[in-house]
Design a protein around this motif. Structure first.
Motif, PDB file in Angstrom:
ATOM      1  N   HIS A 148      -3.726  -7.103 -28.686  1.00  0.00           N
ATOM      2  CA  HIS A 148      -2.634  -5.746 -28.131  1.00  0.00           C
ATOM      3  C   HIS A 148      -1.450  -6.122 -28.161  1.00  0.00           C
ATOM      4  CE1 HIS A 148      -1.649  -3.639 -24.546  1.00  0.00           C
ATOM      5  NE2 HIS A 148      -1.178  -4.601 -24.518  1.00  0.00           N
ATOM      6  N   HIS A 149      -0.312  -4.732 -28.143  1.00  0.00           N
ATOM      7  CA  HIS A 149       0.557  -4.485 -28.479  1.00  0.00           C
ATOM      8  C   HIS A 149       0.948  -3.235 -27.675  1.00  0.00           C
ATOM      9  CE1 HIS A 149       4.314  -4.321 -30.177  1.00  0.00           C
ATOM     10  NE2 HIS A 149       4.297  -5.469 -30.131  1.00  0.00           N
ATOM     11  N   PRO A 150       2.378  -3.892 -26.620  1.00  0.00           N
ATOM     12  CA  PRO A 150       2.755  -2.863 -26.089  1.00  0.00           C
ATOM     13  C   PRO A 150       2.513  -1.478 -26.366  1.00  0.00           C
ATOM     14  CG  PRO A 150       3.769  -4.663 -24.981  1.00  0.00           C
ATOM     15  CD  PRO A 150       3.352  -4.570 -26.400  1.00  0.00           C
ATOM     16  N   GLN A 151       2.977  -1.527 -28.195  1.00  0.00           N
ATOM     17  CA  GLN A 151       3.409  -0.305 -29.030  1.00  0.00           C
ATOM     18  C   GLN A 151       1.769   0.497 -28.919  1.00  0.00           C
ATOM     19  OE1 GLN A 151       7.194  -1.778 -30.516  1.00  0.00           O
ATOM     20  NE2 GLN A 151       7.516   0.323 -30.505  1.00  0.00           N
ATOM     21  N   LEU A 152       0.883  -0.553 -28.708  1.00  0.00           N
ATOM     22  CA  LEU A 152      -0.222  -0.443 -29.420  1.00  0.00           C
ATOM     23  C   LEU A 152      -1.454  -0.804 -28.792  1.00  0.00           C
ATOM     24  CD1 LEU A 152       0.057  -2.000 -33.669  1.00  0.00           C
ATOM     25  CD2 LEU A 152      -0.330   0.996 -32.715  1.00  0.00           C
ATOM     26  N   PRO A 153      -1.390   0.151 -27.070  1.00  0.00           N
ATOM     27  CA  PRO A 153      -2.076  -0.344 -26.994  1.00  0.00           C
ATOM     28  C   PRO A 153      -3.870   0.626 -26.514  1.00  0.00           C
ATOM     29  CG  PRO A 153      -1.184   2.086 -25.572  1.00  0.00           C
ATOM     30  CD  PRO A 153      -0.399   1.304 -27.052  1.00  0.00           C
ATOM     31  N   ILE A 154      -4.541  -0.329 -25.817  1.00  0.00           N
ATOM     32  CA  ILE A 154      -5.623  -0.036 -25.816  1.00  0.00           C
ATOM     33  C   ILE A 154      -6.150   0.721 -24.847  1.00  0.00           C
ATOM     34  CG2 ILE A 154      -8.503  -0.607 -25.373  1.00  0.00           C
ATOM     35  CD1 ILE A 154      -7.113  -1.306 -28.274  1.00  0.00           C
ATOM     36  N   LEU A 155      -6.448   2.245 -24.594  1.00  0.00           N
ATOM     37  CA  LEU A 155      -6.420   2.782 -23.299  1.00  0.00           C
ATOM     38  C   LEU A 155      -7.863   2.688 -22.606  1.00  0.00           C
ATOM     39  CD1 LEU A 155      -4.789   6.194 -25.141  1.00  0.00           C
ATOM     40  CD2 LEU A 155      -3.891   4.023 -24.179  1.00  0.00           C
ATOM     41  N   LEU A 156      -8.248   2.021 -21.779  1.00  0.00           N
ATOM     42  CA  LEU A 156      -9.238   1.892 -21.019  1.00  0.00           C
ATOM     43  C   LEU A 156      -8.400   1.787 -19.504  1.00  0.00           C
ATOM     44  CD1 LEU A 156     -10.579  -1.221 -22.529  1.00  0.00           C
ATOM     45  CD2 LEU A 156     -11.544   1.361 -22.604  1.00  0.00           C
ATOM     46  N   ASP A 157      -8.818   2.501 -18.708  1.00  0.00           N
ATOM     47  CA  ASP A 157      -8.839   3.224 -16.952  1.00  0.00           C
ATOM     48  C   ASP A 157      -8.698   1.851 -16.612  1.00  0.00           C
ATOM     49  OD1 ASP A 157      -8.161   3.888 -14.339  1.00  0.00           O
ATOM     50  OD2 ASP A 157      -9.644   5.241 -14.849  1.00  0.00           O
ATOM     51  N   PRO A 158      -7.847   1.387 -15.818  1.00  0.00           N
ATOM     52  CA  PRO A 158      -7.344  -0.014 -15.414  1.00  0.00           C
ATOM     53  C   PRO A 158      -8.152   0.434 -13.535  1.00  0.00           C
ATOM     54  CG  PRO A 158      -5.151   2.020 -15.284  1.00  0.00           C
ATOM     55  CD  PRO A 158      -6.721   2.060 -16.123  1.00  0.00           C
ATOM     56  N   GLU A 159      -8.442   1.348 -13.258  1.00  0.00           N
ATOM     57  CA  GLU A 159      -9.015   1.499 -12.100  1.00  0.00           C
ATOM     58  C   GLU A 159     -10.730   1.264 -12.309  1.00  0.00           C
ATOM     59  OE1 GLU A 159      -9.184   4.660 -10.295  1.00  0.00           O
ATOM     60  OE2 GLU A 159      -6.412   4.378  -9.752  1.00  0.00           O
TER      61      GLU A 159
END
Length: 302
Positions: A148-159
């Motif tokens: 993970h990197h802030p500019q290369l995020p893994i887009l998963l719903d935190p909910e």
């Protein structure tokens, strides 16, 4: 025919929108459209009427929709039943990128097992980042191990999904030694003399990592790439054979750097630090997973 094509179609039948379904399926819209076309080619008829807005299903599409939904339900039921029979009580299914599966997971699992209060068994599937994420969202694995990197995020719903940071990694450029013992290839190169580089596909995670490094570097790098692979281990071998420099996770090349078989091909400005994250679905209530997660999260709470 790939089962993912059917799941794509079922999503499209609900949203009636390629963009929304592509986002829901964690894939780019062009790739999603290609998969729907591939399904139609496999069946031999058009399933989607693209001339309407919102789009609609053709008569064949409506018929296939009912059959596909039932088929997927039966397949998932059979999978869950078989998993419950053949998966050991404490066997956790882990999906990870190839580099993490090889260089991080074995030592991490050994450390976790030593510290755990109970027995832990794990079955790891090494694949690319995209398929690893899909495996988690489809319920095909219990844990997702990824960079993970802030500019290369893994887009998963935190909910729906939570994560723990379980390690760190540095991606840096390396090269074989030249005839004099100095680096055979060195950044940044020159406009008239670009540096031979072994590259990752642009759409791959490490491809995007290298792109970010080059974009953030204070100087322009002049690179010439004749070789490409999405497998870091393969590029490492090619680097050792003197075919160019390559960006590598430091764990993969730590021994070679220590032995002098590989050298750094650039200063810190050409490197990038990443987190190693472990994701799980909040809907997954397997006792073995819950116990492990609570144990892993305990140091973060103390």
């Amino acid at each position: 025919m790939d089962i993912k094509w059917i799941e794509d179609f079922l999503s499209l039948a609900v949203t009636r929108n390629f963009s929304r379904s592509a986002e829901h399926r964690n894939v780019t819209q062009p790739a999603f459209s290609r998969r729907i076309r591939a399904l139609e080619a496999w069946i031999g008829v058009e399933l989607v009427d693209r001339s309407t807005y919102p789009l609609s299903l053709t008569p064949a599409g409506k018929l296939f929709n009912d059959t596909a939904a039932e088929a997927i339900r039966m397949l998932h039921d059979a999978r869950d039943q078989l998993n419950s029979v053949h998966t050991a009580k404490n066997m956790l299914r882990v999906a990870a990128g190839h580099s993490l599966a090889l260089s991080f997971f074995p030592e991490w699992l050994s450390r976790v097992k030593r510290q755990s209060a109970g027995e832990i068994s794990a079955r790891i599937t090494a694949t690319n980042v995209h398929d690893s994420v899909l495996s988690l969202t489809a319920g095909e694995c219990d844990l997702l191990l990824c960079y993970h990197h802030p500019q290369l995020p893994i887009l998963l719903d935190p909910e729906q999904y939570e994560f723990l940071v379980v390690g760190a990694e540095r991606v840096l450029p390396v090269t074989a030694p030249g005839a004099t013992g100095a680096p055979a290839f060195q950044l940044p190169g020159g406009k008239d003399k670009p540096v031979a580089a072994l590259s990752y596909p642009n759409a791959s995670f490490f491809g995007r990592v290298v792109e970010l490094i080059l974009a953030n570097a204070p100087r322009t790098a002049y690179l010439k790439s004749d070789y490409e692979s999405d497998m870091a281990e393969l590029l490492k071998r090619m680097t050792q054979n003197g075919l160019g420099l390559a960006w590598m996770p430091e764990r993969i090349v730590a021994r070679e750097l220590e032995d002098g078989k590989l050298l750094r091909a650039g200063t810190q400005e050409w490197s990038l630090d990443l987190e190693i994250r472990l994701f799980r679905s909040l809907l997954n209530k397997r006792p073995a997973l819950t116990r492990l997660w609570d144990e892993l999260a305990q140091p973060a709470r103390s």
